[in-house]
Design a protein around this motif. Structure first.
Motif, PDB file in Angstrom:
ATOM      1  N   ASN A  19      45.068  33.980  37.345  1.00 26.90           N
ATOM      2  CA  ASN A  19      44.624  35.223  36.699  1.00 26.90           C
ATOM      3  C   ASN A  19      44.045  36.257  37.656  1.00 26.90           C
ATOM      4  O   ASN A  19      43.619  37.327  37.234  1.00 26.90           O
ATOM      5  N   GLU A  20      43.991  35.936  38.965  1.00 27.90           N
ATOM      6  CA  GLU A  20      43.309  36.838  39.889  1.00 27.90           C
ATOM      7  C   GLU A  20      43.963  38.217  39.968  1.00 27.90           C
ATOM      8  O   GLU A  20      43.272  39.227  40.116  1.00 27.90           O
ATOM      9  N   HIS A  21      45.299  38.278  39.848  1.00 23.36           N
ATOM     10  CA  HIS A  21      45.956  39.585  39.910  1.00 23.36           C
ATOM     11  C   HIS A  21      45.548  40.460  38.724  1.00 23.36           C
ATOM     12  O   HIS A  21      45.413  41.679  38.861  1.00 23.36           O
ATOM     13  N   GLN A  22      45.345  39.839  37.576  1.00 17.81           N
ATOM     14  CA  GLN A  22      44.962  40.594  36.387  1.00 17.81           C
ATOM     15  C   GLN A  22      43.498  41.021  36.410  1.00 17.81           C
ATOM     16  O   GLN A  22      43.120  42.011  35.792  1.00 17.81           O
ATOM     17  N   SER A  79      42.197  28.231  51.447  1.00 15.36           N
ATOM     18  CA  SER A  79      43.003  27.405  50.538  1.00 15.36           C
ATOM     19  C   SER A  79      42.497  27.458  49.105  1.00 15.36           C
ATOM     20  O   SER A  79      42.703  26.529  48.318  1.00 15.36           O
ATOM     21  N   ASP A  80      41.793  28.521  48.757  1.00 16.03           N
ATOM     22  CA  ASP A  80      41.285  28.766  47.412  1.00 16.03           C
ATOM     23  C   ASP A  80      41.412  30.255  47.126  1.00 16.03           C
ATOM     24  O   ASP A  80      41.515  31.069  48.060  1.00 16.03           O
ATOM     25  N   PRO A  81      41.378  30.668  45.855  1.00 14.70           N
ATOM     26  CA  PRO A  81      41.447  32.100  45.537  1.00 14.70           C
ATOM     27  C   PRO A  81      40.326  32.884  46.208  1.00 14.70           C
ATOM     28  O   PRO A  81      39.237  32.362  46.423  1.00 14.70           O
ATOM     29  N   GLY A  82      40.603  34.135  46.545  1.00 11.49           N
ATOM     30  CA  GLY A  82      39.589  34.974  47.170  1.00 11.49           C
ATOM     31  C   GLY A  82      40.170  36.083  48.010  1.00 11.49           C
ATOM     32  O   GLY A  82      39.635  37.191  48.050  1.00 11.49           O
ATOM     33  N   PHE A  83      41.273  35.799  48.691  1.00 15.08           N
ATOM     34  CA  PHE A  83      41.851  36.780  49.604  1.00 15.08           C
ATOM     35  C   PHE A  83      42.170  38.095  48.907  1.00 15.08           C
ATOM     36  O   PHE A  83      41.850  39.176  49.407  1.00 15.08           O
ATOM     37  N   LEU A  84      42.820  38.033  47.748  1.00 17.01           N
ATOM     38  CA  LEU A  84      43.249  39.246  47.058  1.00 17.01           C
ATOM     39  C   LEU A  84      42.057  40.129  46.694  1.00 17.01           C
ATOM     40  O   LEU A  84      42.088  41.348  46.887  1.00 17.01           O
ATOM     41  N   LEU A  85      40.998  39.522  46.180  1.00 21.27           N
ATOM     42  CA  LEU A  85      39.817  40.282  45.790  1.00 21.27           C
ATOM     43  C   LEU A  85      39.125  40.880  47.012  1.00 21.27           C
ATOM     44  O   LEU A  85      38.721  42.049  46.995  1.00 21.27           O
ATOM     45  N   VAL A  86      38.998  40.106  48.070  1.00 20.57           N
ATOM     46  CA  VAL A  86      38.365  40.616  49.298  1.00 20.57           C
ATOM     47  C   VAL A  86      39.171  41.774  49.864  1.00 20.57           C
ATOM     48  O   VAL A  86      38.616  42.823  50.232  1.00 20.57           O
ATOM     49  N   ARG A  87      40.483  41.620  49.938  1.00 19.81           N
ATOM     50  CA  ARG A  87      41.328  42.688  50.473  1.00 19.81           C
ATOM     51  C   ARG A  87      41.191  43.967  49.653  1.00 19.81           C
ATOM     52  O   ARG A  87      41.081  45.065  50.217  1.00 19.81           O
ATOM     53  N   THR A  88      41.180  43.826  48.328  1.00 20.55           N
ATOM     54  CA  THR A  88      41.046  44.989  47.458  1.00 20.55           C
ATOM     55  C   THR A  88      39.723  45.702  47.701  1.00 20.55           C
ATOM     56  O   THR A  88      39.682  46.936  47.798  1.00 20.55           O
ATOM     57  N   VAL A 141      41.451  41.545  39.255  1.00 22.14           N
ATOM     58  CA  VAL A 141      40.954  42.260  40.436  1.00 22.14           C
ATOM     59  C   VAL A 141      40.469  43.672  40.098  1.00 22.14           C
ATOM     60  O   VAL A 141      39.402  44.107  40.548  1.00 22.14           O
ATOM     61  N   GLN A 142      41.252  44.405  39.311  1.00 26.24           N
ATOM     62  CA  GLN A 142      40.875  45.785  38.972  1.00 26.24           C
ATOM     63  C   GLN A 142      39.560  45.828  38.205  1.00 26.24           C
ATOM     64  O   GLN A 142      38.694  46.661  38.474  1.00 26.24           O
ATOM     65  N   MET A 143      39.385  44.917  37.257  1.00 28.38           N
ATOM     66  CA  MET A 143      38.159  44.866  36.465  1.00 28.38           C
ATOM     67  C   MET A 143      36.948  44.580  37.342  1.00 28.38           C
ATOM     68  O   MET A 143      35.906  45.221  37.219  1.00 28.38           O
ATOM     69  N   VAL A 144      37.118  43.629  38.245  1.00 32.43           N
ATOM     70  CA  VAL A 144      36.012  43.266  39.131  1.00 32.43           C
ATOM     71  C   VAL A 144      35.673  44.435  40.053  1.00 32.43           C
ATOM     72  O   VAL A 144      34.502  44.786  40.248  1.00 32.43           O
ATOM     73  N   LYS A 145      36.701  45.043  40.612  1.00 38.65           N
ATOM     74  CA  LYS A 145      36.474  46.196  41.496  1.00 38.65           C
ATOM     75  C   LYS A 145      35.732  47.299  40.770  1.00 38.65           C
ATOM     76  O   LYS A 145      34.772  47.884  41.303  1.00 38.65           O
ATOM     77  N   ASP A 146      36.135  47.607  39.534  1.00 38.16           N
ATOM     78  CA  ASP A 146      35.494  48.676  38.769  1.00 38.16           C
ATOM     79  C   ASP A 146      34.027  48.372  38.497  1.00 38.16           C
ATOM     80  O   ASP A 146      33.178  49.270  38.545  1.00 38.16           O
ATOM     81  N   ARG A 147      33.715  47.112  38.232  1.00 34.73           N
ATOM     82  CA  ARG A 147      32.322  46.744  37.965  1.00 34.73           C
ATOM     83  C   ARG A 147      31.468  46.898  39.219  1.00 34.73           C
ATOM     84  O   ARG A 147      30.315  47.334  39.160  1.00 34.73           O
ATOM     85  N   ILE A 148      32.044  46.556  40.377  1.00 32.44           N
ATOM     86  CA  ILE A 148      31.288  46.698  41.624  1.00 32.44           C
ATOM     87  C   ILE A 148      31.085  48.177  41.958  1.00 32.44           C
ATOM     88  O   ILE A 148      29.994  48.590  42.354  1.00 32.44           O
ATOM     89  N   VAL A 149      32.135  48.976  41.780  1.00 35.17           N
ATOM     90  CA  VAL A 149      32.025  50.423  42.026  1.00 35.17           C
ATOM     91  C   VAL A 149      30.976  51.045  41.110  1.00 35.17           C
ATOM     92  O   VAL A 149      30.260  51.978  41.501  1.00 35.17           O
TER      93      VAL A 149
END
Length: 224
Positions: A61-64, A91-100, A66-74
């Motif tokens: 679900n990380e692709h779905q 070897s665990d989820p995290g890269f996509l969110l960090v990169r964003t 990421v935008q929500m998490v980013k908006d909350r941090i902003v």
């Protein structure tokens, strides 16, 4: 309104006492905790009396999210990402969110902490000054191709593996690296039944053929 922070928080890989004071403080301070498996993380959070909103954030679900998490941090909230065990992104989820977050100019703060590869590397007795981390090999297509490409690697090599595929992987490594290449297989690091089996690829494969492996596995192979 000031932008919040994304915290990357390592969690114990076995022994709950390996949680750092700072990690506990951060998790108690954030507005939201993202967890790979909320059921697994709830045990850790309850142990340290941490009561914060908890949401799942995993590879499905990380692709779905990421935008929500980013908006909350902003919007000014601080968010912590944890995995079931170890450091998120390894070897665990995290890269996509960090990169964003990095691309959006959001502050990312990664805490030092538990990860299985470093204890396994040091315990192996092989050179630690230079090493390469390969993580999990593909389950099917491409495994032997990757191993063959590493046959002339001079650095110490580290792999994660499922206990159900350890014998298969050690056998394939024997074919790619030679039966006499030295290795060390670390099992259940920091837990009650922690074990390191050292020897040649052939002898360690023989050991685990006779003794069915259980738990989390790290394979460390000596370079040329």
């Amino acid at each position: 309104m000031a932008t919040g922070i994304l915290y990357i928080v390592p969690t114990p890989i076995g022994n709950l006492a390996d949680m750092t004071y700072r990690a506990v403080e951060v998790l108690k301070s954030v507005d939201l905790i993202l967890a790979e498996d909320t059921r697994t993380s709830s045990v850790l959070l309850a142990h340290y009396d941490i009561h914060k909103p908890l949401q799942s954030h995993h590879k499905f679900n990380e692709h779905q999210k990421v935008q929500m998490v980013k908006d909350r941090i902003v919007a000014g909230e601080s968010v912590a990402l944890i995995s079931d065990a170890g450091t998120p992104g390894i070897s665990d989820p995290g890269f996509l969110l960090v990169r964003t977050c990095v691309e959006e100019g959001i502050r990312v703060q990664t805490l030092p902490g538990a990860t299985a590869l470093i204890p396994a590397l040091v315990d192996s007795g092989f050179p630690c000054d230079k090493f390469c981390f390969e993580g999990f090999l593909p389950q099917k297509k491409g495994r032997q191709t990757i191993l063959n490409s590493l046959a002339q690697e001079h650095r110490t090599m580290i792999f994660y593996e499922s206990p159900f595929r350890v014998v298969k992987t050690l056998t394939q490594m024997t074919e790619a690296f030679g039966a006499q290449r030295e290795c060390a297989v670390a099992r259940e690091i920091s837990k009650k039944f922690e074990q390191v089996v050292r020897g040649t690829l052939a002898s360690v494969a023989e050991h685990f053929t006779a003794n069915e492996p259980k738990g989390e596995i790290v394979i460390v192979v000596k370079g040329l």
